[in-house]
Design an enzyme around this catalytic site. Structure first.
Site, short mmCIF file in Angstrom:
data_model
loop_
_atom_site.label_atom_id
_atom_site.label_comp_id
_atom_site.label_asym_id
_atom_site.label_seq_id
_atom_site.Cartn_x
_atom_site.Cartn_y
_atom_site.Cartn_z
N ASP A 31 -6.66 -16.89 -61.83
CA ASP A 31 -7.10 -15.64 -61.05
C ASP A 31 -8.20 -14.82 -62.04
OD1 ASP A 31 -5.54 -13.41 -59.15
OD2 ASP A 31 -7.08 -12.54 -60.52
N GLN A 94 -2.86 -7.25 -49.03
CA GLN A 94 -3.54 -8.40 -49.19
C GLN A 94 -5.00 -8.21 -49.54
OE1 GLN A 94 -2.93 -11.69 -46.22
NE2 GLN A 94 -4.28 -12.91 -47.20
N HIS A 100 -2.87 -17.21 -50.27
CA HIS A 100 -2.80 -17.69 -51.64
C HIS A 100 -1.50 -17.45 -52.26
CE1 HIS A 100 -4.95 -13.82 -51.53
NE2 HIS A 100 -4.17 -13.75 -52.44
N HIS A 102 0.17 -16.55 -55.61
CA HIS A 102 0.11 -16.30 -57.08
C HIS A 102 1.14 -16.65 -57.95
CE1 HIS A 102 -2.81 -12.80 -56.47
NE2 HIS A 102 -2.30 -12.63 -55.38
P1 5GP Z 1 -4.56 -10.56 -53.06
O1 5GP Z 1 -4.45 -9.07 -53.54
O2 5GP Z 1 -5.12 -10.74 -51.94
O3 5GP Z 1 -3.02 -11.11 -53.32
O4 5GP Z 1 -5.22 -11.02 -54.43
C1 5GP Z 1 -6.47 -11.65 -54.60
C2 5GP Z 1 -6.78 -12.22 -55.99
O5 5GP Z 1 -7.91 -12.88 -56.05
C3 5GP Z 1 -6.85 -10.88 -57.15
O6 5GP Z 1 -5.62 -11.11 -58.00
C4 5GP Z 1 -8.14 -11.21 -57.62
O7 5GP Z 1 -8.22 -10.86 -58.76
C5 5GP Z 1 -8.35 -12.54 -57.14
N1 5GP Z 1 -9.75 -13.01 -56.89
C6 5GP Z 1 -10.66 -12.24 -56.12
N2 5GP Z 1 -12.08 -12.58 -56.18
C7 5GP Z 1 -11.96 -13.77 -57.06
C8 5GP Z 1 -12.79 -14.79 -57.49
O8 5GP Z 1 -13.96 -14.77 -57.02
N3 5GP Z 1 -12.51 -15.73 -58.39
C9 5GP Z 1 -11.25 -15.70 -58.73
N4 5GP Z 1 -10.77 -16.67 -59.69
N5 5GP Z 1 -10.09 -14.87 -58.52
C10 5GP Z 1 -10.45 -13.86 -57.58
#
Ligand code: 5GP
Ligand code: ZN
Length: 117
Positions: A31, A94, A100, A102
């Site tokens: 992340d 989300q 995804h 985590h």
């Molecule tokens: P969500 O809130 O959708 O579960 O989490 C999305 C995650 O993707 C976040 O923890 C954020 O830090 C990560 N993330 C967003 N953009 C990128 C990116 O371009 N590269 C990487 N490695 N992680 C990302």
């Protein structure tokens, strides 16, 4: 592949990532904004927007992701367990609409639960 999906772009190598694991069906990468000493995500290479959009045809790849988690977590420095989070939809907050999982952990126990706002 979805043209404006950042995780599809990561799968295609159009956006760089720090890879943890890859095979023909799944990709694991760190992340960009880690919440703990170990924080990476495991995704299906196929674009599935969220857990709400997964169907029976996705059961095998989702099973693969979950059964990979413990080994990858151990290899990344979370030797005795980890936390898995799948944020789903508006209620689940989300942010990135490519499914995804985590994987969050490290050498020490995490805080007990997600903090209340
Ligand atoms: P969500 O809130 O959708 O579960 O989490 C999305 C995650 O993707 C976040 O923890 C954020 O830090 C990560 N993330 C967003 N953009 C990128 C990116 O371009 N590269 C990487 N490695 N992680 C990302
Ligand atoms: Zn995608």
């Amino acid at each position: 592949m979805e043209t404006d999906c950042i995780f599809c772009k990561i799968v295609e190598g159009k956006i760089p990532s720090r890879k943890v694991f890859e095979d023909d069906e799944v990709l694991a990468f760190h992340d960009i904004n880690p919440l703990a000493a170990v924080h990476f995500m495991v995704i299906p290479k196929k674009h599935i927007a969220s857990l709400s959009d997964a169907g029976p045809e996705d059961a095998a790849v989702l099973g693969k992701i979950l059964t990979l988690a413990a080994r990858l977590a151990r290899e990344q420095g979370s030797p005795d367990g980890f936390r898995t989070i799948v944020n789903t939809g508006k209620i689940g907050r989300q942010d990135v609409y490519h499914l995804h999982v985590h994987i969050i952990g490290g050498p020490n126990p995490l805080p007990r639960m997600i903090a209340k706002e």
